[in-house]
Design an enzyme around this catalytic site. Structure first.
Site, short mmCIF file in Angstrom:
data_model
loop_
_atom_site.label_atom_id
_atom_site.label_comp_id
_atom_site.label_asym_id
_atom_site.label_seq_id
_atom_site.Cartn_x
_atom_site.Cartn_y
_atom_site.Cartn_z
CB SER A 50 -0.88 0.00 1.25
OG SER A 50 -0.04 0.16 2.39
CG ASP A 82 -3.70 -3.05 -1.54
OD1 ASP A 82 -4.64 -3.26 -2.32
OD2 ASP A 82 -3.79 -3.22 -0.30
CD GLU A 134 -12.10 -0.38 -4.38
OE1 GLU A 134 -10.89 -0.43 -4.16
OE2 GLU A 134 -12.96 -0.35 -3.48
N GLY A 214 -10.76 -6.90 1.12
CA GLY A 214 -11.38 -7.07 2.43
C GLY A 214 -11.80 -8.51 2.69
CB ALA A 215 -10.98 -11.49 1.00
CG ASP A 258 -2.84 -5.92 5.38
OD1 ASP A 258 -2.01 -6.53 6.09
OD2 ASP A 258 -2.80 -4.69 5.23
CB SER A 259 -7.15 -8.02 8.64
OG SER A 259 -7.45 -6.72 8.21
#
Ligand code: G3H
Ligand code: 13P
Ligand code: ZN
Length: 311
Positions: A50, A82, A134, A214-215, A258-259
């Site tokens: 990012s 990203d 996006e 966001g997966a 990422d999370s």
């Protein structure tokens, strides 16, 4: 092996009904944790940075680390920007060794998003780099910008087709109910994704790769581990793995995570330091953190995305 673009990866993934994992990287342990898993499973992989990652680690270090991983593993690895915030950042990455860039114009008007994406596509394609656009807005936190669930909106299939045609993008991130960060759904809430939108887009643009942001699935054991060793993570629910498997079998060719990496790394670090309070050698406490990243990524590749053996 030199870095590759995502073109061939996505084509094979679309035809094979699987997806490529795109994992965010910020330092050496994360790069190694991810690529060791990919190597073990003979999987192609996307490492993405990012704008904040570039600020934290610096562009040069990130490129050098990812190139080193590609050379060492011999795997097809794409280096991707990203959530590129503007043309200049995308240009810097195209000029500076990235093989793929995302221009995130999702907060702009439809027309302005088309204009900036088209400009990035023209520049990137002239330099052999692919572009992700996006359309639609995800809820959650991105680069310190918070979007509430009420302000998020789903992608319209009509607009998606028009956007792809007018911009010439190589892949498109869509909003179907996922969100960034660790807190996607409230405890007790039934996670739901708009598979009808994904299906419609797949029918209208056969073969065109779709991206799911966001997966992260938010492993409950890792959340418990953080809290057991002094952390304070509120109840967090992520995207159920079954939904990701379903998306991968449809038009989704790239799944962003990422999370889950952050949570795993934090859990392993907290446990190690709590159990070894006198330890101050970073190599000692970063080893379990790197190993748990490898475990998480192996699970994603093998049990969820299905890209194992496809390198
Ligand atoms: O979608 C955003 C990614 O998780 C990157 O987050 O901007 O904090 O590096 P970041
Ligand atoms: P998560 O926060 O769900 O891991 O999403 C990451 C992402 O979409 C990066 O672009
Ligand atoms: Zn994202």
């Amino acid at each position: 092996m030199p870095l590759v673009t995502t073109k061939e990866m996505f084509q094979k993934a679309y035809e094979g009904g699987y997806a490529i994992g795109a994992f965010n990287v910020n330092n050496m342990e994360i790069v190694q944790g991810i690529t060791r898993a990919a190597k073990k499973l003979d999987s192609p992989v996307i490492l993405q940075c990012s704008a904040s990652a570039r600020k934290y680690a610096s562009h040069g270090y990130l490129v050098a680390m990812v190139k080193a991983a590609a050379e060492e593993t011999g795997l097809p690895i794409a280096l991707h920007l990203d959530h590129g915030p503007d043309f200049e950042t995308c240009k810097d990455c195209v000029d500076g060794g990235f093989t793929s860039v995302m221009i995130d114009g999702s907060s702009l008007s439809f027309e302005d998003n088309i204009a900036v994406t088209k400009k990035v596509v023209e520049y990137a394609h002239a330099h052999g780099v692919v572009v992700e656009g996006e359309l639609g807005t995800l809820a959650g936190v991105e680069d310190e910008v918070q979007v509430s669930a009420e302000d998020a909106f789903y992608t319209s299939p009509d607009e998606a087709c028009e956007f792809v045609e007018k911009t010439g993008v190589d892949s498109l991130a869509i909003a179907i109910g996922t969100s960034h960060g660790a807190y996607k759904f409230k405890p007790g809430q039934n996670p739901e994704l708009k598979f009808d939108i994904l299906e419609e887009i797949g029918k209208r643009m056969p073969g065109f790769p779709i991206v799911l942001h966001g997966a992260s699935s938010v492993d409950q054991n890792h959340i418990k581990m953080i809290n057991e060793y002094g952390g304070k993570m509120p109840d967090a629910i992520g995207i159920p793995e079954d939904m990701l498997r379903k998306a991968a079998a449809m038009a989704v060719c790239k799944i962003n995570v990422d999370s889950d990496i952050r949570i795993a790394m934090t859990a392993a670090l907290r446990k190690y330091l709590a159990e070894n309070p006198t330890q101050f050698d970073p190599r000692k406490y970063l080893t379990p953190a790197r190993d748990l990243i490898t475990e998480v990524v192996e699970h994603k590749i093998k049990d969820v995305f299905g890209s194992n053996g496809r390198a």
